[in-house]
Design a protein around this motif. Structure first.
Motif, PDB file in Angstrom:
ATOM      1  N   LEU A 172     -10.650  -3.543   2.246  1.00  0.00           N
ATOM      2  CA  LEU A 172     -10.211  -2.274   1.926  1.00  0.00           C
ATOM      3  C   LEU A 172      -9.133  -2.453   0.822  1.00  0.00           C
ATOM      4  CD1 LEU A 172      -9.895  -0.476   5.520  1.00  0.00           C
ATOM      5  CD2 LEU A 172     -11.564   0.033   3.449  1.00  0.00           C
ATOM      6  N   TRP A 173      -8.105  -3.333   1.109  1.00  0.00           N
ATOM      7  CA  TRP A 173      -7.231  -3.454   0.065  1.00  0.00           C
ATOM      8  C   TRP A 173      -7.678  -3.959  -1.322  1.00  0.00           C
ATOM      9  CZ3 TRP A 173      -3.289  -6.195   3.875  1.00  0.00           C
ATOM     10  CH2 TRP A 173      -2.838  -5.361   4.930  1.00  0.00           C
ATOM     11  N   GLN A 200     -10.593  -3.109  -2.530  1.00  0.00           N
ATOM     12  CA  GLN A 200     -11.255  -1.907  -3.282  1.00  0.00           C
ATOM     13  C   GLN A 200     -10.270  -1.116  -3.555  1.00  0.00           C
ATOM     14  OE1 GLN A 200     -14.485  -1.741  -3.792  1.00  0.00           O
ATOM     15  NE2 GLN A 200     -13.899  -0.095  -5.084  1.00  0.00           N
ATOM     16  N   GLU A 201      -9.061  -0.995  -2.867  1.00  0.00           N
ATOM     17  CA  GLU A 201      -8.131   0.079  -3.383  1.00  0.00           C
ATOM     18  C   GLU A 201      -7.366  -0.415  -4.735  1.00  0.00           C
ATOM     19  OE1 GLU A 201      -3.943   2.185  -1.763  1.00  0.00           O
ATOM     20  OE2 GLU A 201      -5.409   1.359  -0.467  1.00  0.00           O
ATOM     21  N   ASP A 234      -9.824   0.021  -7.627  1.00  0.00           N
ATOM     22  CA  ASP A 234     -10.121   1.364  -7.841  1.00  0.00           C
ATOM     23  C   ASP A 234      -8.832   2.016  -8.823  1.00  0.00           C
ATOM     24  OD1 ASP A 234     -12.473   1.705  -6.307  1.00  0.00           O
ATOM     25  OD2 ASP A 234     -11.279   2.758  -4.506  1.00  0.00           O
ATOM     26  N   HIS A 235      -7.838   1.201  -8.766  1.00  0.00           N
ATOM     27  CA  HIS A 235      -6.730   1.546  -9.457  1.00  0.00           C
ATOM     28  C   HIS A 235      -6.483   0.613 -10.672  1.00  0.00           C
ATOM     29  CE1 HIS A 235      -5.479   4.006  -6.007  1.00  0.00           C
ATOM     30  NE2 HIS A 235      -4.956   4.769  -6.856  1.00  0.00           N
ATOM     31  N   GLN A 258       0.949  -1.216   0.057  1.00  0.00           N
ATOM     32  CA  GLN A 258      -0.148   0.136  -0.080  1.00  0.00           C
ATOM     33  C   GLN A 258       0.743   1.345  -0.132  1.00  0.00           C
ATOM     34  OE1 GLN A 258      -2.566   0.437   3.597  1.00  0.00           O
ATOM     35  NE2 GLN A 258      -4.102   1.439   1.925  1.00  0.00           N
ATOM     36  N   HIS A 278      -0.382  -1.622  -6.302  1.00  0.00           N
ATOM     37  CA  HIS A 278      -1.801  -2.312  -6.320  1.00  0.00           C
ATOM     38  C   HIS A 278      -2.008  -3.725  -6.599  1.00  0.00           C
ATOM     39  CE1 HIS A 278      -2.071   2.276  -6.351  1.00  0.00           C
ATOM     40  NE2 HIS A 278      -2.573   1.792  -5.331  1.00  0.00           N
ATOM     41  N   GLY A 302       2.396   1.822  -3.258  1.00  0.00           N
ATOM     42  CA  GLY A 302       1.416   2.023  -4.433  1.00  0.00           C
ATOM     43  C   GLY A 302       1.715   0.801  -5.252  1.00  0.00           C
TER      44      GLY A 302
END
Length: 186
Positions: A71-72, A74-75, A78-79, A39, A44, A42
């Protein structure tokens, strides 16, 4: 000459993640730490892999804690990172994890129920170089079962409860700066 060149390249490149011997031995703690690094960097794709491994290990957040796997995931999504889920099934009763942080001189107490005749284990790892942390496990009678400084990559306390009872897990920050940690309860 080639050996010298290779050594120089390795020094310049540097490690992308903490060396394997600098990570906790516990698979859930190790995965939490690797996720934090991914995280922070960056990365992903690695973050999604880590989230899927955390799910496969059967680890769930302790009550009131964020679901880092969700959460990870989704992150990463999102990328633009998408992959099919790993082909593992989680255990019905897996370990619970918690990420916490303490101000200088602060402490936190977590009460946890452990069943008689079933091995109980608590593992703690400092997050991102935290220092001066310690842990203590106390029975309902107030007697200390285990007390250890958290000086390395991981500290464990394990015992076999004779009776089903609640135990206090106390994490203390004896330092002069805030410190974060990961706690895994099995």
């Amino acid at each position: 000459m080639i050996r010298l060149l290779l050594s120089g390249l390795l020094l310049v490149a540097g490690p992308a993640a903490p060396a394997a011997d600098m990570l906790p031995a516990d698979p859930v703690l190790r995965t939490l730490m690797e996720g934090e690094v991914a995280q922070g960097d960056g990365d992903h794709a690695a973050l999604l892999d880590t989230a899927q491994i955390l799910k496969a290990l059967g680890a769930t957040p302790a009550e009131g804690q964020d679901d880092l796997a969700a959460l990870w995931t989704q992150e990463a999504q999102d990328h633009g990172v998408t992959r099919s889920a790993l082909g593992f099934r989680g255990r019905a009763l897996g370990p619970a994890y918690r990420r916490g942080s303490l101000g200088a001189g602060d402490s936190v107490t977590v009460r946890q129920l452990f069943f008689a005749g079933q091995r109980a284990q608590i593992s703690v790892a400092p997050a991102r170089g935290a220092a001066n942390l310690s842990m203590r496990v106390q029975g309902a009678d107030g007697n200390t079962l285990c007390a250890k400084p958290i000086g390395g990559v991981q500290v464990d306390c394990a015992w076999l409860p004779l009776f089903t009872d609640r135990y206090d897990i106390v994490i203390e920050n004896g330092g002069s700066v805030p410190a974060a940690f990961y706690l895994v309860v099995r």
